[in-house]
Design a protein around this motif. Structure first.
Motif, short mmCIF file in Angstrom:
data_model
loop_
_atom_site.label_atom_id
_atom_site.label_comp_id
_atom_site.label_asym_id
_atom_site.label_seq_id
_atom_site.Cartn_x
_atom_site.Cartn_y
_atom_site.Cartn_z
N LEU A 190 -44.74 -4.82 -7.14
CA LEU A 190 -46.08 -4.46 -6.67
C LEU A 190 -47.15 -5.31 -7.34
CD1 LEU A 190 -45.98 -0.59 -6.21
CD2 LEU A 190 -45.30 -2.42 -4.68
N ALA A 191 -46.92 -5.69 -8.61
CA ALA A 191 -47.88 -6.58 -9.27
C ALA A 191 -47.95 -7.93 -8.56
CB ALA A 191 -47.48 -6.78 -10.74
N ALA A 192 -46.81 -8.36 -8.01
CA ALA A 192 -46.76 -9.65 -7.32
C ALA A 192 -47.61 -9.65 -6.05
CB ALA A 192 -45.32 -10.02 -6.98
N ILE A 193 -47.88 -8.47 -5.47
CA ILE A 193 -48.74 -8.38 -4.30
C ILE A 193 -50.04 -7.66 -4.63
CG2 ILE A 193 -46.85 -8.53 -2.64
CD1 ILE A 193 -46.98 -5.50 -2.30
N ASP A 194 -50.34 -7.58 -5.93
CA ASP A 194 -51.62 -7.07 -6.43
C ASP A 194 -51.92 -5.68 -5.89
OD1 ASP A 194 -53.93 -7.20 -7.95
OD2 ASP A 194 -55.12 -8.08 -6.32
N THR A 195 -50.94 -4.77 -6.04
CA THR A 195 -51.09 -3.41 -5.54
C THR A 195 -50.83 -2.40 -6.66
OG1 THR A 195 -50.36 -4.05 -3.32
CG2 THR A 195 -50.28 -1.71 -3.87
N PRO A 196 -51.86 -1.67 -7.09
CA PRO A 196 -51.62 -0.60 -8.06
C PRO A 196 -50.91 0.57 -7.41
CG PRO A 196 -53.91 -0.58 -7.34
CD PRO A 196 -53.27 -1.78 -6.71
N ALA A 197 -50.14 1.32 -8.18
CA ALA A 197 -49.39 2.44 -7.63
C ALA A 197 -49.04 3.41 -8.73
CB ALA A 197 -48.13 1.94 -6.93
N GLY A 244 -40.52 -10.03 -22.28
CA GLY A 244 -41.43 -9.11 -21.61
C GLY A 244 -41.88 -9.52 -20.23
N SER A 245 -41.46 -10.69 -19.75
CA SER A 245 -41.87 -11.14 -18.42
C SER A 245 -40.68 -11.07 -17.47
CB SER A 245 -42.40 -12.57 -18.48
OG SER A 245 -41.35 -13.48 -18.73
N SER A 246 -40.90 -11.48 -16.22
CA SER A 246 -39.83 -11.46 -15.24
C SER A 246 -39.93 -12.67 -14.34
CB SER A 246 -39.87 -10.17 -14.40
OG SER A 246 -41.04 -10.13 -13.61
N VAL A 247 -38.80 -13.05 -13.76
CA VAL A 247 -38.72 -14.15 -12.80
C VAL A 247 -37.92 -13.68 -11.60
CG1 VAL A 247 -37.68 -16.42 -12.35
CG2 VAL A 247 -38.98 -16.04 -14.46
N GLU A 248 -38.46 -13.91 -10.41
CA GLU A 248 -37.74 -13.59 -9.18
C GLU A 248 -37.06 -14.86 -8.69
OE1 GLU A 248 -38.40 -11.76 -4.68
OE2 GLU A 248 -40.11 -12.08 -6.02
N LEU A 296 -39.49 -3.65 0.24
CA LEU A 296 -40.43 -2.76 -0.43
C LEU A 296 -41.85 -3.28 -0.31
CD1 LEU A 296 -41.08 -0.36 -2.31
CD2 LEU A 296 -40.60 -1.87 -4.24
N GLN A 297 -42.06 -4.56 -0.61
CA GLN A 297 -43.40 -5.13 -0.54
C GLN A 297 -43.96 -5.07 0.88
OE1 GLN A 297 -42.27 -8.90 -2.23
NE2 GLN A 297 -43.24 -8.45 -4.20
N ALA A 298 -43.12 -5.34 1.87
CA ALA A 298 -43.58 -5.28 3.25
C ALA A 298 -43.99 -3.86 3.64
CB ALA A 298 -42.48 -5.79 4.19
N THR A 299 -43.26 -2.87 3.15
CA THR A 299 -43.61 -1.47 3.44
C THR A 299 -44.96 -1.12 2.82
OG1 THR A 299 -41.27 -0.88 3.51
CG2 THR A 299 -42.85 0.92 3.25
N VAL A 300 -45.16 -1.50 1.56
CA VAL A 300 -46.43 -1.22 0.89
C VAL A 300 -47.58 -1.89 1.62
CG1 VAL A 300 -47.74 -1.63 -1.23
CG2 VAL A 300 -45.37 -0.83 -1.37
N ALA A 301 -47.42 -3.17 1.96
CA ALA A 301 -48.49 -3.94 2.59
C ALA A 301 -48.85 -3.39 3.97
CB ALA A 301 -48.08 -5.40 2.70
N ARG A 302 -47.88 -2.78 4.64
CA ARG A 302 -48.10 -2.28 6.01
C ARG A 302 -49.12 -1.15 6.03
NH1 ARG A 302 -43.11 -0.58 7.02
NH2 ARG A 302 -42.44 -2.74 7.32
N HIS A 303 -49.25 -0.41 4.93
CA HIS A 303 -50.12 0.76 4.91
C HIS A 303 -51.14 0.64 3.79
CE1 HIS A 303 -47.38 2.54 7.81
NE2 HIS A 303 -46.39 2.18 7.01
N ARG A 304 -51.87 -0.48 3.80
CA ARG A 304 -52.96 -0.72 2.87
C ARG A 304 -54.27 -0.79 3.65
NH1 ARG A 304 -53.11 0.19 -2.00
NH2 ARG A 304 -54.10 -1.72 -2.72
N GLY A 305 -55.38 -0.66 2.94
CA GLY A 305 -56.68 -0.82 3.58
C GLY A 305 -57.39 0.50 3.78
#
Length: 467
Positions: free
Chosen positions: A73-80, A430-434, A42-51
């Motif tokens: 998405l928060a981990a890669i600093d991308t609002p959505a 309220g937090s998460s760990v990967e 998912l993150q790779a797909t989002v990052a591929r079409h940024r800018g």
């Protein structure tokens, strides 16, 4: 007309054809592409079409996955923006929901529809940007990958005559769904047929008009689900009752195969939908016999096979084209010709209420109570080699993760940390760990749910017996 492209990312489903690795609670798109803590699919797909030229993405996923999507998405600093499906209805209603969402602000918004779980290497955006005028002119642009070999697990699109609207864009002569090997070889040799990537681009109003023409009942159902949607933290949750009335079909069948607006653009990238075990075999390094193996696997007189062993020895003798996937709670044995039918097995497992379709281990009580203190809820969890999972604390209580066997790494938005037996990690409320498995063996942990009074308790890894 806006010249910006809106990525619409479809993140539904669990990757049923990759069971027993992929489960409902650990679907493929949220797992690391490289298996060792890199970006998820998912993150790779989002990052591929940024800018430049791209808007913030619109995510369409199961409503229950909103927090998981938000965290990734928060981990890669991308609002959505997020649209949650209350029940699965394949890609057709999902893409329509995205079009209706974008059309509220701009009916002519150009949307780029992207699966969230494909592996792509190469310059996809150059072709996407070049084809934007065709989409703006009213075409439904499908992107077809120039095939590198005959593949029976993919769909194909045959190019027709060039279109008038855009150079490099062709009429669609026909669609071919997962042909037999002989036909696939003939299609590839012909030079005018492409792999159907599942990626498409069109104006929101064009897609809505095509639904009005070809499937007005689904349009009415999705409109009603939008009208009665529940507002969530990052978007909407569609209303379940009307959404159930939408056709449970892919966009290809509902619209693309019926529309006279479709066209196809060839693109040369390294692409794989990694949709079945045959794809895992095809993209993995092989022995001289064509085998791909991991874990405690041994082969004799065996060729062109995939063997994923767990923590016990798996020996395959005198077999060709087989697929063996062993996990602690489930074993899959099939062959390349029938790998697509794993999806049917998962359907049966769901119907039978089997826990093996949901997660990799069942909850089990473990006596770790200390005099008078309430005993926390404890689950034994297993991550196979290369797998990852996200653990979230509730609003009122956290979790403790304690390793019993294996090696892994974890992060919570900051640095990456090693994770080995004797260590534990607190997941704050309220937090998460990967967490992901970086070792050569299954990673076994205890997941301890902590109540309000226990959230900050100084638990020690040594209190937990090895599984």
């Amino acid at each position: 007309m806006s010249r910006i492209i809106h990525p619409v990312i479809l993140s539904g489903g669990m990757g049923t054809r990759l069971w027993p690795m992929s489960r409902v609670a650990q679907p493929k798109q949220f797992q690391s592409v490289d298996g060792v803590g890199g970006p998820s699919f998912l993150q790779a797909t989002v990052a591929r079409h940024r800018g430049d030229g791209f808007a913030d993405p619109l995510l369409i996923a199961a409503a229950s996955e909103e927090i998981l999507v938000r965290d990734q998405l928060a981990a890669i600093d991308t609002p959505a923006r997020f649209v949650g499906e209350p029940v699965g209805r394949n890609t057709g209603p999902a893409v329509l929901a995205a079009a209706l969402t974008l059309a509220k602000d701009d009916p002519s918004a150009t949307m780029l529809v992207l699966p969230s779980d494909h592996k792509i290497e190469g310059d996809m955006n150059t072709v996407v940007t070049a084809m934007r005028p065709g989409a703006e002119a009213g075409r439904i642009v499908l992107f077809g990958v120039v095939p590198k070999h005959a593949e029976t697990g993919f769909g194909y699109i045959t190019c027709g005559a060039p279109t008038d609207e855009q150079e490099g864009l062709y009429e669609v002569s026909r669609f071919i769904e997962k042909p037999a090997l002989e036909e696939a070889e003939r299609l590839v040799a012909g030079g005018d047929t492409l792999w159907a990537s599942g990626i498409s681009m069109m104006r929101a109003d064009v897609l809505i008009d095509e639904f009005a023409k070809h499937d007005p009942d689904t349009l009415a159902a999705v409109r009603a689900a939008m009208d009665d949607a529940e507002v969530t933290e990052t978007g909407l949750k569609l209303s379940e009752a009307p959404f159930r009335n939408a056709a449970n079909e892919p966009t290809e069948r509902l619209i693309f195969e019926r529309s006279d607006r479709v066209a196809v653009a060839p693109v040369s990238v390294d692409w794989n939908d990694v949709g079945a075990w045959t794809a895992i075999h095809s993209i993995s390094p092989k022995t001289d016999d064509g085998n791909v193996s991991s874990g405690e696997a041994m082969t004799f007189d065996t060729r062109n096979s995939l063997i994923r062993a767990g923590d016990k020895l798996v020996t395959v003798i005198g077999m060709d084209d087989v697929i063996v996937v062993d996990t602690p709670d489930a074993l899959l044995v099939t062959n390349h010709a029938n790998a697509q039918k794993v999806k049917d097995a998962v359907t049966r497992l769901k119907a039978d209420g089997r826990s093996e379709v949901a997660r990799h281990s069942e909850s089990a009580p473990v006596d770790i109570g200390q005099g008078g203190r309430a005993v926390p809820a404890v689950s034994r969890r297993t991550l196979d080699v290369g797998e990852s999972a996200t653990f979230r604390g509730t609003a009122s209580g956290g979790k403790l993760l304690a390793v019993s066997d294996g090696q892994g790494r974890w992060k919570n938005g900051g640095p990456v940390h090693d994770f080995s037996p004797g260590q534990n990690v607190n997941v704050a409320p309220g937090s998460s760990v990967e967490l992901w498995n970086t070792g050569d063996d299954p990673l076994r942990i205890f997941e301890i749910d902590l109540g309000d009074d226990d959230a900050d308790a100084p638990w020690e890894g040594k209190r937990y017996a090895r599984a």
